[in-house]
Design a protein around this motif. Structure first.
Motif, PDB file in Angstrom:
ATOM      1  N   GLY A   1       3.462  18.763  20.956  1.00 47.23           N
ATOM      2  CA  GLY A   1       4.712  19.287  20.408  1.00 47.23           C
ATOM      3  C   GLY A   1       5.403  18.342  19.462  1.00 47.23           C
ATOM      4  O   GLY A   1       6.593  18.496  19.169  1.00 47.23           O
ATOM      5  N   ARG A   2       4.679  17.354  18.966  1.00 51.14           N
ATOM      6  CA  ARG A   2       5.261  16.403  18.009  1.00 51.14           C
ATOM      7  C   ARG A   2       4.518  16.513  16.692  1.00 51.14           C
ATOM      8  O   ARG A   2       3.536  17.247  16.573  1.00 51.14           O
ATOM      9  CB  ARG A   2       5.184  14.976  18.570  1.00 51.14           C
ATOM     10  N   ARG A   3       5.003  15.783  15.694  1.00 50.14           N
ATOM     11  CA  ARG A   3       4.356  15.844  14.394  1.00 50.14           C
ATOM     12  C   ARG A   3       4.209  14.449  13.815  1.00 50.14           C
ATOM     13  O   ARG A   3       4.939  13.518  14.176  1.00 50.14           O
ATOM     14  CB  ARG A   3       5.136  16.744  13.431  1.00 50.14           C
ATOM     15  N   LEU A   4       3.269  14.316  12.914  1.00 52.24           N
ATOM     16  CA  LEU A   4       3.056  13.054  12.212  1.00 52.24           C
ATOM     17  C   LEU A   4       4.027  12.980  11.049  1.00 52.24           C
ATOM     18  O   LEU A   4       4.025  13.833  10.166  1.00 52.24           O
ATOM     19  CB  LEU A   4       1.605  12.983  11.699  1.00 52.24           C
ATOM     20  N   ASP A   5       4.884  11.965  11.050  1.00 54.69           N
ATOM     21  CA  ASP A   5       5.924  11.842  10.022  1.00 54.69           C
ATOM     22  C   ASP A   5       5.594  10.808   8.948  1.00 54.69           C
ATOM     23  O   ASP A   5       6.001  10.956   7.804  1.00 54.69           O
ATOM     24  CB  ASP A   5       7.264  11.456  10.667  1.00 54.69           C
ATOM     25  N   LEU A   6       4.881   9.758   9.339  1.00 54.03           N
ATOM     26  CA  LEU A   6       4.681   8.651   8.400  1.00 54.03           C
ATOM     27  C   LEU A   6       3.338   7.980   8.626  1.00 54.03           C
ATOM     28  O   LEU A   6       2.953   7.707   9.766  1.00 54.03           O
ATOM     29  CB  LEU A   6       5.806   7.612   8.574  1.00 54.03           C
ATOM     30  N   ILE A   7       2.639   7.711   7.530  1.00 52.02           N
ATOM     31  CA  ILE A   7       1.411   6.911   7.538  1.00 52.02           C
ATOM     32  C   ILE A   7       1.687   5.666   6.703  1.00 52.02           C
ATOM     33  O   ILE A   7       2.148   5.772   5.559  1.00 52.02           O
ATOM     34  CB  ILE A   7       0.230   7.683   6.937  1.00 52.02           C
ATOM     35  N   VAL A   8       1.435   4.495   7.253  1.00 55.19           N
ATOM     36  CA  VAL A   8       1.627   3.241   6.531  1.00 55.19           C
ATOM     37  C   VAL A   8       0.273   2.580   6.349  1.00 55.19           C
ATOM     38  O   VAL A   8      -0.442   2.335   7.335  1.00 55.19           O
ATOM     39  CB  VAL A   8       2.585   2.283   7.277  1.00 55.19           C
ATOM     40  N   VAL A   9      -0.084   2.281   5.123  1.00 57.26           N
ATOM     41  CA  VAL A   9      -1.360   1.637   4.810  1.00 57.26           C
ATOM     42  C   VAL A   9      -1.074   0.221   4.316  1.00 57.26           C
ATOM     43  O   VAL A   9      -0.382   0.023   3.319  1.00 57.26           O
ATOM     44  CB  VAL A   9      -2.137   2.423   3.728  1.00 57.26           C
ATOM     45  N   ASP A  10      -1.623  -0.752   5.006  1.00 58.78           N
ATOM     46  CA  ASP A  10      -1.398  -2.157   4.677  1.00 58.78           C
ATOM     47  C   ASP A  10      -2.753  -2.848   4.436  1.00 58.78           C
ATOM     48  O   ASP A  10      -3.423  -3.226   5.387  1.00 58.78           O
ATOM     49  CB  ASP A  10      -0.654  -2.839   5.837  1.00 58.78           C
ATOM     50  N   HIS A  11      -3.121  -2.999   3.178  1.00 59.13           N
ATOM     51  CA  HIS A  11      -2.418  -2.619   1.968  1.00 59.13           C
ATOM     52  C   HIS A  11      -3.411  -2.017   0.986  1.00 59.13           C
ATOM     53  O   HIS A  11      -4.606  -1.892   1.297  1.00 59.13           O
ATOM     54  CB  HIS A  11      -1.674  -3.817   1.357  1.00 59.13           C
ATOM     55  N   LEU A  12      -2.966  -1.684  -0.203  1.00 54.43           N
ATOM     56  CA  LEU A  12      -3.802  -0.988  -1.176  1.00 54.43           C
ATOM     57  C   LEU A  12      -5.104  -1.728  -1.475  1.00 54.43           C
ATOM     58  O   LEU A  12      -6.173  -1.119  -1.596  1.00 54.43           O
ATOM     59  CB  LEU A  12      -3.009  -0.779  -2.469  1.00 54.43           C
ATOM     60  N   GLY A  13      -5.019  -3.044  -1.593  1.00 53.08           N
ATOM     61  CA  GLY A  13      -6.201  -3.828  -1.930  1.00 53.08           C
ATOM     62  C   GLY A  13      -7.256  -3.865  -0.853  1.00 53.08           C
ATOM     63  O   GLY A  13      -8.399  -4.269  -1.099  1.00 53.08           O
ATOM     64  N   LYS A  14      -6.887  -3.461   0.380  1.00 56.35           N
ATOM     65  CA  LYS A  14      -7.831  -3.467   1.495  1.00 56.35           C
ATOM     66  C   LYS A  14      -8.567  -2.141   1.655  1.00 56.35           C
ATOM     67  O   LYS A  14      -9.469  -2.032   2.487  1.00 56.35           O
ATOM     68  CB  LYS A  14      -7.100  -3.806   2.804  1.00 56.35           C
ATOM     69  N   ILE A  15      -8.132  -1.127   0.912  1.00 57.80           N
ATOM     70  CA  ILE A  15      -8.821   0.160   0.997  1.00 57.80           C
ATOM     71  C   ILE A  15     -10.116   0.081   0.199  1.00 57.80           C
ATOM     72  O   ILE A  15     -10.131  -0.363  -0.948  1.00 57.80           O
ATOM     73  CB  ILE A  15      -7.934   1.299   0.451  1.00 57.80           C
ATOM     74  N   ARG A  16     -11.202   0.512   0.810  1.00 56.43           N
ATOM     75  CA  ARG A  16     -12.513   0.430   0.168  1.00 56.43           C
ATOM     76  C   ARG A  16     -12.816   1.729  -0.576  1.00 56.43           C
ATOM     77  O   ARG A  16     -12.892   2.795   0.039  1.00 56.43           O
ATOM     78  CB  ARG A  16     -13.597   0.149   1.210  1.00 56.43           C
TER      79      ARG A  16
ATOM     80  N   SER B   1       5.030  11.629   4.973  1.00 55.36           N
ATOM     81  CA  SER B   1       5.139  10.541   4.002  1.00 55.36           C
ATOM     82  C   SER B   1       3.982   9.569   4.174  1.00 55.36           C
ATOM     83  O   SER B   1       3.573   9.272   5.299  1.00 55.36           O
ATOM     84  CB  SER B   1       6.462   9.791   4.191  1.00 55.36           C
ATOM     85  N   VAL B   2       3.457   9.076   3.065  1.00 54.89           N
ATOM     86  CA  VAL B   2       2.423   8.046   3.085  1.00 54.89           C
ATOM     87  C   VAL B   2       2.963   6.839   2.321  1.00 54.89           C
ATOM     88  O   VAL B   2       3.247   6.931   1.123  1.00 54.89           O
ATOM     89  CB  VAL B   2       1.102   8.531   2.458  1.00 54.89           C
ATOM     90  N   MET B   3       3.124   5.736   3.035  1.00 54.31           N
ATOM     91  CA  MET B   3       3.607   4.506   2.419  1.00 54.31           C
ATOM     92  C   MET B   3       2.429   3.550   2.266  1.00 54.31           C
ATOM     93  O   MET B   3       1.803   3.164   3.252  1.00 54.31           O
ATOM     94  CB  MET B   3       4.696   3.852   3.277  1.00 54.31           C
ATOM     95  N   VAL B   4       2.136   3.167   1.025  1.00 53.37           N
ATOM     96  CA  VAL B   4       1.033   2.255   0.759  1.00 53.37           C
ATOM     97  C   VAL B   4       1.621   0.942   0.246  1.00 53.37           C
ATOM     98  O   VAL B   4       2.281   0.918  -0.796  1.00 53.37           O
ATOM     99  CB  VAL B   4       0.057   2.845  -0.282  1.00 53.37           C
ATOM    100  N   LEU B   5       1.403  -0.131   0.987  1.00 52.95           N
ATOM    101  CA  LEU B   5       1.890  -1.440   0.565  1.00 52.95           C
ATOM    102  C   LEU B   5       0.986  -1.993  -0.522  1.00 52.95           C
ATOM    103  O   LEU B   5      -0.210  -1.701  -0.575  1.00 52.95           O
ATOM    104  CB  LEU B   5       1.936  -2.393   1.754  1.00 52.95           C
ATOM    105  N   CYS B   6       1.566  -2.804  -1.390  1.00 51.71           N
ATOM    106  CA  CYS B   6       0.805  -3.351  -2.521  1.00 51.71           C
ATOM    107  C   CYS B   6       1.308  -4.750  -2.843  1.00 51.71           C
ATOM    108  O   CYS B   6       2.504  -5.025  -2.748  1.00 51.71           O
ATOM    109  CB  CYS B   6       0.968  -2.436  -3.734  1.00 51.71           C
ATOM    110  N   GLN B   7       0.402  -5.613  -3.212  1.00 56.37           N
ATOM    111  CA  GLN B   7       0.769  -6.970  -3.601  1.00 56.37           C
ATOM    112  C   GLN B   7       1.258  -6.996  -5.045  1.00 56.37           C
ATOM    113  O   GLN B   7       0.911  -6.143  -5.858  1.00 56.37           O
ATOM    114  CB  GLN B   7      -0.427  -7.903  -3.463  1.00 56.37           C
TER     115      GLN B   7
END
Length: 199
Positions: free
Chosen positions: A52-67, A97-103
């Motif tokens: 009965g809940r929902r996903l509100d936020l995805i945080v990716v730490d960080h952009l340079g680590k995504i392959r 919301s999707v928050m992607v951190l970046c250097q």
């Protein structure tokens, strides 16, 4: 040291129990592809939905680590576009919301005014294009600690740093459906706490 150690243990134990009760999931696997991030996010969204809940936020730490995939291997601009585009599509699909951190690059350190700008984002073109909002953080104390003034005493230096130690600026460099500008915040980096300051 006995009572102090017991108090610290109680505080940490209470914090752990509170964290366990929150719907927060941390995936510490490095080098995930956009597809793998999407798959984990969908699974979590479905699991929360069953409760009965929902996903509100995805945080990716960080952009340079995504392959990136091998589709555009060697073309960093296109690879970055694939990643940022996938994150934007994921936000739309899951309605969250999707928050992607970046250097930042090192250009800020060469300027007199150290406040970051959009151009200071590493490989900023595609980030600016795909992001709905871009927030840049600036802490004066970070640079004050690395600055030495001729003839300055140790006490004067400590006082100069302490004056801005809790200051942070949140620079809204891009906001697709709103105003840009600056928000002042209070921070304690030792405890990883950031709070907005009312005007």
């Amino acid at each position: 040291s006995g009572p102090a150690k017991w108090t610290t243990t109680c505080i940490l134990g209470d914090a752990q129990r509170r964290m366990d009760s929150m719907p927060i999931r941390i995936h510490a696997s490095p080098g995930l592809t956009p597809m793998q991030i999407g798959m984990r996010a969908r699974n979590l969204s479905q699991a929360l939905g069953r409760d009965g809940r929902r996903l509100d936020l995805i945080v990716v730490d960080h952009l340079g680590k995504i392959r990136p995939s091998d589709r555009y291997a060697g073309n960093r601009t296109t690879e970055l576009g694939e990643i940022t585009g996938a994150m934007k599509d994921l936000a739309r699909e899951l309605d969250c919301s999707v928050m992607v951190l970046c250097q930042l690059n090192r250009q800020t350190e060469q300027r007199e005014n150290k406040r970051p700008t959009l151009g200071d984002l590493r490989e900023s073109g595609r980030i600016e294009e795909d992001a709905d909002n871009v927030l840049l953080l600036y802490r004066p104390s970070y640079y004050e600690e690395r600055t030495k003034h001729d003839g300055e005493s140790t006490l004067d230096r400590m006082a100069r740093i302490a004056e801005v130690e809790r200051d942070m600026e949140i620079i809204v460099a891009k906001q697709r459906q709103g105003r840009t500008g600056l928000a002042e915040a209070w921070c304690d980096m030792r405890c990883n706490v950031i709070q907005g300051r009312g005007r």
